[in-house]
Design a protein around this motif. Structure first.
Motif, PDB file in Angstrom:
ATOM      1  N   VAL A 125      40.488 -41.581   5.388  1.00  0.00           N
ATOM      2  CA  VAL A 125      39.263 -41.570   6.195  1.00  0.00           C
ATOM      3  C   VAL A 125      38.153 -40.907   5.371  1.00  0.00           C
ATOM      4  O   VAL A 125      38.301 -39.774   4.932  1.00  0.00           O
ATOM      5  CB  VAL A 125      39.470 -40.799   7.514  1.00  0.00           C
ATOM      6  N   SER A 126      37.051 -41.628   5.172  1.00  0.00           N
ATOM      7  CA  SER A 126      35.913 -41.090   4.419  1.00  0.00           C
ATOM      8  C   SER A 126      34.952 -40.370   5.371  1.00  0.00           C
ATOM      9  O   SER A 126      34.813 -40.748   6.541  1.00  0.00           O
ATOM     10  CB  SER A 126      35.178 -42.213   3.692  1.00  0.00           C
ATOM     11  N   PHE A 127      34.260 -39.374   4.823  1.00  0.00           N
ATOM     12  CA  PHE A 127      33.317 -38.606   5.637  1.00  0.00           C
ATOM     13  C   PHE A 127      32.375 -37.818   4.743  1.00  0.00           C
ATOM     14  O   PHE A 127      32.664 -37.570   3.559  1.00  0.00           O
ATOM     15  CB  PHE A 127      34.064 -37.643   6.576  1.00  0.00           C
ATOM     16  N   TYR A 128      31.224 -37.460   5.298  1.00  0.00           N
ATOM     17  CA  TYR A 128      30.315 -36.514   4.657  1.00  0.00           C
ATOM     18  C   TYR A 128      30.700 -35.111   5.115  1.00  0.00           C
ATOM     19  O   TYR A 128      30.846 -34.852   6.311  1.00  0.00           O
ATOM     20  CB  TYR A 128      28.868 -36.795   5.044  1.00  0.00           C
ATOM     21  N   GLN A 129      30.839 -34.212   4.141  1.00  0.00           N
ATOM     22  CA  GLN A 129      31.225 -32.827   4.423  1.00  0.00           C
ATOM     23  C   GLN A 129      30.089 -31.891   4.060  1.00  0.00           C
ATOM     24  O   GLN A 129      29.721 -31.765   2.893  1.00  0.00           O
ATOM     25  CB  GLN A 129      32.486 -32.455   3.649  1.00  0.00           C
ATOM     26  N   THR A 130      29.530 -31.246   5.072  1.00  0.00           N
ATOM     27  CA  THR A 130      28.483 -30.243   4.851  1.00  0.00           C
ATOM     28  C   THR A 130      29.121 -28.863   4.925  1.00  0.00           C
ATOM     29  O   THR A 130      29.769 -28.517   5.921  1.00  0.00           O
ATOM     30  CB  THR A 130      27.386 -30.351   5.929  1.00  0.00           C
ATOM     31  N   THR A 131      28.968 -28.069   3.866  1.00  0.00           N
ATOM     32  CA  THR A 131      29.542 -26.723   3.810  1.00  0.00           C
ATOM     33  C   THR A 131      28.414 -25.701   3.831  1.00  0.00           C
ATOM     34  O   THR A 131      27.505 -25.749   2.992  1.00  0.00           O
ATOM     35  CB  THR A 131      30.397 -26.538   2.554  1.00  0.00           C
ATOM     36  N   ILE A 132      28.490 -24.773   4.779  1.00  0.00           N
ATOM     37  CA  ILE A 132      27.443 -23.765   4.976  1.00  0.00           C
ATOM     38  C   ILE A 132      28.051 -22.387   4.781  1.00  0.00           C
ATOM     39  O   ILE A 132      29.028 -22.037   5.448  1.00  0.00           O
ATOM     40  CB  ILE A 132      26.841 -23.878   6.387  1.00  0.00           C
ATOM     41  N   ASP A 133      27.489 -21.605   3.857  1.00  0.00           N
ATOM     42  CA  ASP A 133      27.953 -20.240   3.610  1.00  0.00           C
ATOM     43  C   ASP A 133      27.240 -19.307   4.581  1.00  0.00           C
ATOM     44  O   ASP A 133      26.032 -19.071   4.462  1.00  0.00           O
ATOM     45  CB  ASP A 133      27.649 -19.848   2.166  1.00  0.00           C
ATOM     46  N   LEU A 134      27.973 -18.762   5.557  1.00  0.00           N
ATOM     47  CA  LEU A 134      27.362 -17.906   6.568  1.00  0.00           C
ATOM     48  C   LEU A 134      26.970 -16.538   6.027  1.00  0.00           C
ATOM     49  O   LEU A 134      26.265 -15.780   6.703  1.00  0.00           O
ATOM     50  CB  LEU A 134      28.314 -17.739   7.759  1.00  0.00           C
ATOM     51  N   ASN A 135      27.438 -16.180   4.824  1.00  0.00           N
ATOM     52  CA  ASN A 135      27.037 -14.921   4.188  1.00  0.00           C
ATOM     53  C   ASN A 135      25.745 -15.066   3.387  1.00  0.00           C
ATOM     54  O   ASN A 135      25.221 -14.081   2.889  1.00  0.00           O
ATOM     55  CB  ASN A 135      28.144 -14.414   3.257  1.00  0.00           C
ATOM     56  N   ASP A 136      25.272 -16.287   3.264  1.00  0.00           N
ATOM     57  CA  ASP A 136      24.076 -16.557   2.466  1.00  0.00           C
ATOM     58  C   ASP A 136      22.832 -16.064   3.206  1.00  0.00           C
ATOM     59  O   ASP A 136      22.570 -16.482   4.341  1.00  0.00           O
ATOM     60  CB  ASP A 136      23.981 -18.070   2.225  1.00  0.00           C
ATOM     61  N   PRO A 137      22.043 -15.172   2.587  1.00  0.00           N
ATOM     62  CA  PRO A 137      20.867 -14.624   3.274  1.00  0.00           C
ATOM     63  C   PRO A 137      19.765 -15.648   3.509  1.00  0.00           C
ATOM     64  O   PRO A 137      18.843 -15.401   4.288  1.00  0.00           O
ATOM     65  CB  PRO A 137      20.395 -13.507   2.333  1.00  0.00           C
ATOM     66  N   GLU A 138      19.842 -16.794   2.841  1.00  0.00           N
ATOM     67  CA  GLU A 138      18.808 -17.813   3.000  1.00  0.00           C
ATOM     68  C   GLU A 138      19.222 -18.925   3.963  1.00  0.00           C
ATOM     69  O   GLU A 138      18.474 -19.886   4.159  1.00  0.00           O
ATOM     70  CB  GLU A 138      18.478 -18.427   1.628  1.00  0.00           C
ATOM     71  N   THR A 139      20.421 -18.818   4.547  1.00  0.00           N
ATOM     72  CA  THR A 139      20.918 -19.848   5.459  1.00  0.00           C
ATOM     73  C   THR A 139      20.586 -19.487   6.906  1.00  0.00           C
ATOM     74  O   THR A 139      20.907 -18.387   7.371  1.00  0.00           O
ATOM     75  CB  THR A 139      22.438 -20.020   5.316  1.00  0.00           C
TER      76      THR A 139
END
Length: 370
Positions: A125-139
């Motif tokens: 199964v193909s998919f787009y994976q968005t990874t977000i670093d919750l420790n990132d001060p700019e996120t």
């Protein structure tokens, strides 16, 4: 001696017959009413609310009254200070001690890494994976509403829907993805309570459907299924979105869609889906946009394989949408009412959102709407 009046037997029989008919009708009504699971759930929620209010009233009543055995302090009219009692004097060199100020949270000046979007394949199964670093001060995560509304659509008030391109153009974010379900009628009612930027954009005290992803102070995520674990403390969420069904709980597949209140075959059957989850460390958040039709169980298995400990389903089908750095990778088949918006170091959040985030970290919490 006057005679006692005999009771009218016919009138007594009619009263008893009337009460019997009323009792039968009431029993049938209650049986039909409580045969609906949502009615049972609402009734239980209402009883809990009454219990809370009764307990609050009791506690306030107790707090206002002195303890029955508490002595009342009085000054004796004959009591005088001891003649040799020294009068304390302040030392000429002693300075009053000032209380230490409460330490304030300050935003880090460290530059973060951009949000990452890749195309991946698991179990064919193909998919787009968005990874977000919750420790990132700019996120920063927030919710975008159709036509830049300040409140989400309800049965009482609605601002309708909007083309996905307009969401993308207005927010100028790193990633924009479809959010939670909404009704197909003219009101376009949005499901679940919502908090964006530490502010309520939709709230009902009776809300107990689905599963909620909440991001608390210090960007700590939590996932709560109301009917299984109790309602979240929504005013403790900087970001909050309710959808579902839940897919993973404590690293294990957890599927109870009917318990959560889902009955729509478009949700329960096979279809194109979007999912959201976070790792056991609670430091990484994943947004997954699937490029193939799959079941809830298949979706849960892939979210577990990605590395999620907690995960839930989002709106999908014709609502599935994804934009990355201003480019639309998945165009939805209809207008949307709400989207998840993610900012990063290359696509900075608005100043007002950053200021609200800092205020939330320093202890400010929104008042729960009445």
């Amino acid at each position: 001696m006057p005679k006692t009046k005999e009771p009218d037997g016919c009138a007594t029989l009619m009263r008893r017959s009337f009460l019997f008919i009323i009792g039968i009708a009431t029993a049938r009504f209650l049986h039909q009413y409580f045969s609906v699971s949502q009615n049972r759930s609402n009734f239980i929620t209402f009883l809990g609310y009454l219990k809370e209010k009764a307990l609050e009233a009791y506690q306030e009543n107790v707090a206002e009254k002195p303890l029955p055995n508490a002595p009342i302090s009085q000054t004796s009219p004959t009591q005088k200070p001891l003649p040799n009692a020294p009068v304390p004097k302040a030392s000429p060199t002693q300075k009053p001690v000032k209380p230490s100020p409460t330490p304030k949270f300050t935003a880090s000046t460290k530059k973060g890494k951009p949000v990452e979007v890749i195309q991946n394949t698991i179990n064919d199964v193909s998919f787009y994976q968005t990874t977000i670093d919750l420790n990132d001060p700019e996120t920063f995560l927030t919710i975008g509403l159709a036509n830049d509304a300040k409140a989400a659509n309800t049965a009482a008030l609605s601002t309708g829907d909007e083309a996905f391109e307009k969401f993308v153009s207005r927010h100028q974010a790193a990633v924009i993805v479809n959010g939670t379900f909404f009704s197909k009628d003219d009101q376009k009612r949005v499901m679940g309570n919502m908090v964006a930027g530490g502010k309520f954009v939709k709230y009902s005290r009776w809300e107990n459907f689905g599963t909620t992803l909440g991001i608390k102070a210090n960007n700590e995520p939590e996932m709560i299924t109301a009917r299984a674990e109790g309602k979240p403390e929504w005013n403790q969420h900087w970001f909050s979105l309710t959808c579902g069904p839940r897919l993973l709980k404590q690293g294990k597949i957890w599927l109870s869609p009917k318990l959560e209140g889902f009955t729509d075959p478009h949700v329960l059957d096979v279809g194109y889906r979007t999912a959201l989850g976070f790792s056991e460390s609670r430091q990484k958040l994943f947004l997954i946009s699937f490029l193939a039709s799959l079941s809830l169980k298949e979706e849960a298995e892939i979210m577990k394989a990605i590395g999620c400990s907690e995960a839930m389903n989002l709106d999908g089908g014709a609502s599935e949408a994804l934009a990355y750095n201003g480019e639309i990778l998945l165009q939805p088949g209809r207008n949307l009412t709400n989207v998840i918006v993610v900012y990063d170091t290359n696509n900075p959040a608005p100043k007002a959102l950053k200021e609200d985030w800092l205020r939330f970290q320093n202890g400010w919490r929104p008042a729960i709407p009445t």
